[in-house]
Write a protein that holds these residues in place. Structure first.
Motif: not given
Length: 307
Positions: A198-199, A93-94, A104-105, A195-196
């Protein structure tokens, strides 16, 4: 209005609670009752013997071996399975490298990996156990054949016939067959994390390990705790019984090295025709399961995080 509301709620709860009491609570009560008798399971006749079955159980060396093996199952299986599942889910996922348009991917081919990890769940534990019983064969098994093919002949051995490695071989099969379910479960939980988060961590210079322990684990803690309890119940129940029953020598051997409590319950009831003693071991298994769940809930208690 309040009175009508409570009647409405009670009306919906009566039927499921009645079914739960009849099919779950009542069998537990019956098992505890029969543990104080000399019932063979083959005859309706029995008499009360007090704590004789419990005295026999505490003096039974096979019971203590089975208890030790079940304790290993309930501690190590969740630890290894959930640890691997968390790592795989995080990478899917991340955990991938930054790509254009996506800060993030997951790793490349993450969709394929999800299917590959989940595939063992399509097979029943009985089929998995039969397949690995052939794979573990010392003469023509796939595992020893692969080791011989790459020059690692010294590692080839009788996986299910050696008392020192038989239990670990069976545990490895259980990890392989269940890890995919938790990969999918944790992946669903991670997909719901914004996702914010992780970013922002990446902008602050956080690496993979930091984001995993500071963001992923705290926000997935409820799911991890539930998975730990679920995996522990599997390790003390049907999954452990089926794998040991099908794969081990005896079953339960060699020299009781793979005997676990569910298998010993089955052997006492159907092989030895002593249903009363089997229910006594079943009561011990129930207590062990409840203690495990209580310990996990107590040690895993922490402040709930919302996002």
């Amino acid at each position: 209005m309040q009175h009508g509301k409570y009647r409405f709620i009670v009306g919906f709860l009566v039927a499921p609670l009645a079914l739960y009491a009849v099919f779950v609570i009542w069998p537990f009560i019956q098992a505890i009752y029969y543990s104080f008798t000399d019932w063979t399971g083959l005859s309706p006749d029995f008499k009360m013997v007090g704590f004789a079955n419990y005295k026999r159980m505490f003096e039974d060396d096979v019971f203590w071996k089975a208890l030790q093996h079940s304790a290993l199952f309930v501690v190590l299986l969740p630890l290894v399975t959930l640890g691997l599942a968390l790592f795989f889910a995080f990478m899917i996922n991340v955990g991938g490298r930054h790509r254009k348009g996506a800060a993030v991917s997951g790793v490349r081919g993450s969709g394929f990996y999800k299917i590959a990890y989940f595939f063992p769940q399509v097979l029943s534990i009985a089929i998995v156990a039969i397949l690995f019983r052939f794979a573990y064969s010392p003469n023509d098994g796939a595992i020893n054949g692969a080791l011989n093919a790459v020059g690692l002949d010294s590692l080839a051995q009788d996986w299910l016939g050696d008392p020192n490695v038989a239990l670990w071989s069976i545990m490895a099969v259980l990890v392989w067959s269940t890890v995919g379910f938790f990969v999918v479960l944790f992946s669903a939980g991670m997909a719901s994390i914004p996702k914010d988060f992780y970013e922002a961590a990446l902008l602050d210079g956080a690496g993979r390990a930091t984001t995993f322990f500071k963001i992923t684990m705290p926000l997935l803690w409820d799911t991890i705790q539930s998975g730990w309890i679920y995996m522990g119940i599997l390790a003390l129940g049907a999954e452990a019984f089926a794998s040991v029953q099908i794969m081990s020598v005896g079953p339960g051997g060699p020299d009781y090295s793979t005997t676990v409590l569910p298998l010993y319950v089955w052997q006492s009831a159907f092989r030895d025709a002593n249903a009363a003693y089997a229910t006594t071991i079943g009561v011990a298994l129930l207590v062990l399961t409840l203690l495990f769940a209580a310990v996990v809930m107590r040690l895993g208690r922490r402040e709930r995080l919302e996002f």
